[in-house]
Every structure is written in structure tokens, then in C-alpha cells.
Scaffold this motif. Structure first.
Motif, PDB file in Angstrom:
ATOM      1  N   GLY A 244       0.828  -1.086   0.021  1.00 41.98           N
ATOM      2  CA  GLY A 244      -0.105   0.048  -0.024  1.00 41.98           C
ATOM      3  C   GLY A 244       0.818   1.285  -0.015  1.00 41.98           C
ATOM      4  O   GLY A 244       1.807   1.453   0.744  1.00 41.98           O
ATOM      5  N   ILE A 245       0.514   2.345  -0.661  1.00 43.64           N
ATOM      6  CA  ILE A 245       1.239   3.419  -1.012  1.00 43.64           C
ATOM      7  C   ILE A 245       1.053   4.330   0.386  1.00 43.64           C
ATOM      8  O   ILE A 245       1.916   4.798   0.989  1.00 43.64           O
ATOM      9  CB  ILE A 245       1.076   4.167  -1.917  1.00 43.64           C
ATOM     10  N   LYS A 246      -0.307   4.336   0.975  1.00 42.17           N
ATOM     11  CA  LYS A 246      -0.450   5.070   2.256  1.00 42.17           C
ATOM     12  C   LYS A 246      -1.124   4.163   3.169  1.00 42.17           C
ATOM     13  O   LYS A 246      -1.083   4.663   4.439  1.00 42.17           O
ATOM     14  CB  LYS A 246      -1.566   6.436   1.833  1.00 42.17           C
ATOM     15  N   ASP A 247      -1.570   3.239   2.697  1.00 42.29           N
ATOM     16  CA  ASP A 247      -2.260   2.166   3.896  1.00 42.29           C
ATOM     17  C   ASP A 247      -1.011   1.195   4.099  1.00 42.29           C
ATOM     18  O   ASP A 247      -0.365   0.487   3.103  1.00 42.29           O
ATOM     19  CB  ASP A 247      -3.338   1.608   3.166  1.00 42.29           C
ATOM     20  N   PRO A 248      -1.035   0.703   5.339  1.00 41.11           N
ATOM     21  CA  PRO A 248       0.104  -0.201   5.868  1.00 41.11           C
ATOM     22  C   PRO A 248       0.008  -1.483   5.580  1.00 41.11           C
ATOM     23  O   PRO A 248      -0.282  -2.388   6.313  1.00 41.11           O
ATOM     24  CB  PRO A 248       0.162   0.019   7.293  1.00 41.11           C
ATOM     25  N   PHE A 249      -0.260  -2.003   4.344  1.00 39.66           N
ATOM     26  CA  PHE A 249      -0.449  -3.462   4.013  1.00 39.66           C
ATOM     27  C   PHE A 249       0.458  -3.879   2.892  1.00 39.66           C
ATOM     28  O   PHE A 249       0.990  -3.095   2.166  1.00 39.66           O
ATOM     29  CB  PHE A 249      -1.913  -3.805   3.415  1.00 39.66           C
ATOM     30  N   GLN A 250       0.740  -5.202   2.885  1.00 38.46           N
ATOM     31  CA  GLN A 250       1.675  -5.958   1.724  1.00 38.46           C
ATOM     32  C   GLN A 250       0.880  -7.288   1.473  1.00 38.46           C
ATOM     33  O   GLN A 250       0.434  -8.056   2.339  1.00 38.46           O
ATOM     34  CB  GLN A 250       3.087  -6.306   2.326  1.00 38.46           C
ATOM     35  N   ILE A 251       1.031  -7.520   0.136  1.00 36.84           N
ATOM     36  CA  ILE A 251       0.434  -8.888  -0.360  1.00 36.84           C
ATOM     37  C   ILE A 251       1.707  -9.404  -1.079  1.00 36.84           C
ATOM     38  O   ILE A 251       2.310  -8.716  -2.003  1.00 36.84           O
ATOM     39  CB  ILE A 251      -0.643  -8.371  -1.401  1.00 36.84           C
ATOM     40  N   ASP A 252       1.791 -10.732  -0.993  1.00 34.43           N
ATOM     41  CA  ASP A 252       2.891 -11.259  -1.567  1.00 34.43           C
ATOM     42  C   ASP A 252       2.021 -12.775  -2.202  1.00 34.43           C
ATOM     43  O   ASP A 252       1.585 -13.297  -1.537  1.00 34.43           O
ATOM     44  CB  ASP A 252       3.830 -11.657  -0.587  1.00 34.43           C
ATOM     45  N   TYR A 253       2.709 -12.870  -3.474  1.00 31.54           N
ATOM     46  CA  TYR A 253       2.362 -14.219  -4.252  1.00 31.54           C
ATOM     47  C   TYR A 253       3.709 -14.790  -4.357  1.00 31.54           C
ATOM     48  O   TYR A 253       4.582 -14.051  -5.342  1.00 31.54           O
ATOM     49  CB  TYR A 253       1.614 -13.901  -5.534  1.00 31.54           C
ATOM     50  N   LYS A 254       3.834 -15.985  -3.944  1.00 31.92           N
ATOM     51  CA  LYS A 254       4.925 -16.747  -4.139  1.00 31.92           C
ATOM     52  C   LYS A 254       4.682 -17.974  -4.959  1.00 31.92           C
ATOM     53  O   LYS A 254       3.770 -18.895  -4.652  1.00 31.92           O
ATOM     54  CB  LYS A 254       5.935 -17.190  -2.859  1.00 31.92           C
ATOM     55  N   PHE A 255       5.475 -18.436  -5.983  1.00 30.77           N
ATOM     56  CA  PHE A 255       5.045 -19.483  -6.896  1.00 30.77           C
ATOM     57  C   PHE A 255       6.434 -20.313  -6.696  1.00 30.77           C
ATOM     58  O   PHE A 255       7.503 -20.145  -7.016  1.00 30.77           O
ATOM     59  CB  PHE A 255       5.154 -19.022  -8.351  1.00 30.77           C
ATOM     60  N   THR A 256       6.151 -21.740  -6.375  1.00 31.61           N
ATOM     61  CA  THR A 256       6.965 -23.007  -6.298  1.00 31.61           C
ATOM     62  C   THR A 256       6.707 -24.053  -7.318  1.00 31.61           C
ATOM     63  O   THR A 256       5.756 -24.209  -7.115  1.00 31.61           O
ATOM     64  CB  THR A 256       7.367 -23.049  -4.978  1.00 31.61           C
ATOM     65  N   PRO A 257       7.648 -24.463  -7.963  1.00 31.61           N
ATOM     66  CA  PRO A 257       7.150 -25.792  -8.980  1.00 31.61           C
ATOM     67  C   PRO A 257       7.310 -26.877  -8.025  1.00 31.61           C
ATOM     68  O   PRO A 257       8.076 -27.217  -7.193  1.00 31.61           O
ATOM     69  CB  PRO A 257       8.359 -25.770 -10.042  1.00 31.61           C
TER      70      PRO A 257
ATOM     71  N   THR B 118       0.225 -14.419   0.742  1.00 33.07           N
ATOM     72  CA  THR B 118       0.715 -14.011   2.190  1.00 33.07           C
ATOM     73  C   THR B 118      -0.032 -12.430   2.267  1.00 33.07           C
ATOM     74  O   THR B 118      -0.130 -11.528   1.233  1.00 33.07           O
ATOM     75  CB  THR B 118       1.835 -13.670   2.495  1.00 33.07           C
ATOM     76  N   PHE B 119      -0.911 -12.167   3.057  1.00 33.64           N
ATOM     77  CA  PHE B 119      -1.379 -10.785   3.556  1.00 33.64           C
ATOM     78  C   PHE B 119      -0.820 -10.135   4.756  1.00 33.64           C
ATOM     79  O   PHE B 119      -0.989 -10.925   5.786  1.00 33.64           O
ATOM     80  CB  PHE B 119      -3.003 -10.632   3.345  1.00 33.64           C
ATOM     81  N   GLU B 120      -0.413  -9.216   4.787  1.00 32.51           N
ATOM     82  CA  GLU B 120       0.089  -8.430   6.111  1.00 32.51           C
ATOM     83  C   GLU B 120      -0.430  -7.021   6.496  1.00 32.51           C
ATOM     84  O   GLU B 120      -0.160  -6.132   5.324  1.00 32.51           O
ATOM     85  CB  GLU B 120       1.691  -8.612   5.980  1.00 32.51           C
ATOM     86  N   LEU B 121      -1.002  -6.923   7.519  1.00 30.10           N
ATOM     87  CA  LEU B 121      -1.450  -5.402   7.627  1.00 30.10           C
ATOM     88  C   LEU B 121      -0.515  -5.164   9.046  1.00 30.10           C
ATOM     89  O   LEU B 121      -0.202  -5.685   9.969  1.00 30.10           O
ATOM     90  CB  LEU B 121      -2.770  -5.437   8.086  1.00 30.10           C
TER      91      LEU B 121
END
Length: 156
Positions: free
Chosen positions: A83-96, A106-109
Motif C-alpha cells: 500500500g502506498i498510504k495504507d500499511p499493507f503488503q500482499i505477496d504471491y510466491k510460486f514454487t514448482p 500472504t497478506f500482512e497488515l
């Protein structure tokens, strides 16, 4: 901080799943996250570090507007948004995994406002449920719409 993570095995090749999520993000994100009522790119071109977007969401009756940016893009491996002003991060990780794709979402506030702290336990539960639902939705869409891997011919 509130953090939730969900893993799922998508029975489709990693390259296809990565493309479904990253290359087709604008079209597909509202489909796997139906809380997103409006999504638009603020930066032209494909997703890349620094690319920005704007979303309008309605979560449990609460409407929010946020802007976010791509902070990590590792082709075939990972994409992360913050988030630019909001304190969140979202992560997509791909593993074969044996011709398939393990997706870790993953979602992190990063912080809760003072008024929300008494509800932290309920927020954690809602965030985990939302993370699990997102992973299930991506799996369902990808397995329905993407072609399965071609079987490997037997050795001669």
C-alpha cells in the motif's frame, strides 16, 4: 501487525499460473478477490517494480479506496504489492511442484489503528479467512481456465 498466509497446490504449470496472476492482473484480480469493485492501473504497461494501481473494495460492508505499488517482481517466482498510504503488503510466491504450482499467498497488515486494537482477534480471523478464500479462488479459476501440463511421453 496482522499476518495471514495460505498455501495451495494448483494443478497447472508454474509459467501459466504466474502469467494468470501477474500478466493478467488487471483482468483477473477482481475475479479471485470479488471484494474488489473497481481496479485500474495508474502506471501504463505491464506489472514491474514501481507499477501502481488503484482499487475500490467493499469488505464486510466497509468501502475502502487504496493505491498500491509493485515492490518485488521476480519472474516465475514472486510478486509483491505494498500500500502506498495504507500499511499493507500482499505477496504471491510460486514454487514448482512436479509440473504443478504451489502458490503461497500472504497478506500482512503492518499496524492497526488505535480504535481497531480491541478487535484485533476478530481482524486476524477475518484476514486469515480472506487469505484462504483468495488462494481457493485462484486455484479454482486457474484449474478451470488454464490448460493442464502435457503428459511426458514414456522413455523408449
Amino acid at each position: 501487525m496482522v499476518k495471514a498466509q495460505s498455501r495451495t497446490l494448483i494443478k497447472r504449470p508454474l509459467e501459466q499460473v504466474f502469467s494468470f496472476i501477474v500478466d493478467d492482473f488487471i483482468q483477473n484480480y477482481p475475479r479471485w478477490s470479488p471484494e474488489v469493485k473497481s481496479l485500474r492501473a495508474l502506471t501504463s504497461g505491464p506489472l514491474r517494480p514501481g507499477w501502481t494501481g488503484h482499487q475500490v473494495r467493499v469488505d464486510q460492508g466497509r468501502r475502502t479506496e487504496t493505491e498500491f505499488r509493485v515492490v518485488t517482481l521476480e519472474p516465475g517466482s514472486r510478486v509483491s504489492f505494498r500500500g502506498i498510504k495504507d500499511p499493507f503488503q500482499i505477496d504471491y510466491k510460486f514454487t514448482p511442484r512436479d509440473g504443478h504450482t504451489e502458490l503461497t499467498f500472504t497478506f500482512e497488515l503492518a499496524k492497526l489503528g488505535f480504535a481497531m486494537r480491541p478487535f484485533e482477534k476478530l481482524i486476524r480471523i477475518a484476514v486469515q479467512e480472506g487469505t484462504d478464500r483468495t488462494a481457493r479462488n485462484i486455484k479454482g479459476l486457474a484449474e478451470t481456465e488454464l490448460e493442464p501440463a502435457s503428459p511426458t511421453p514414456p522413455p523408449r
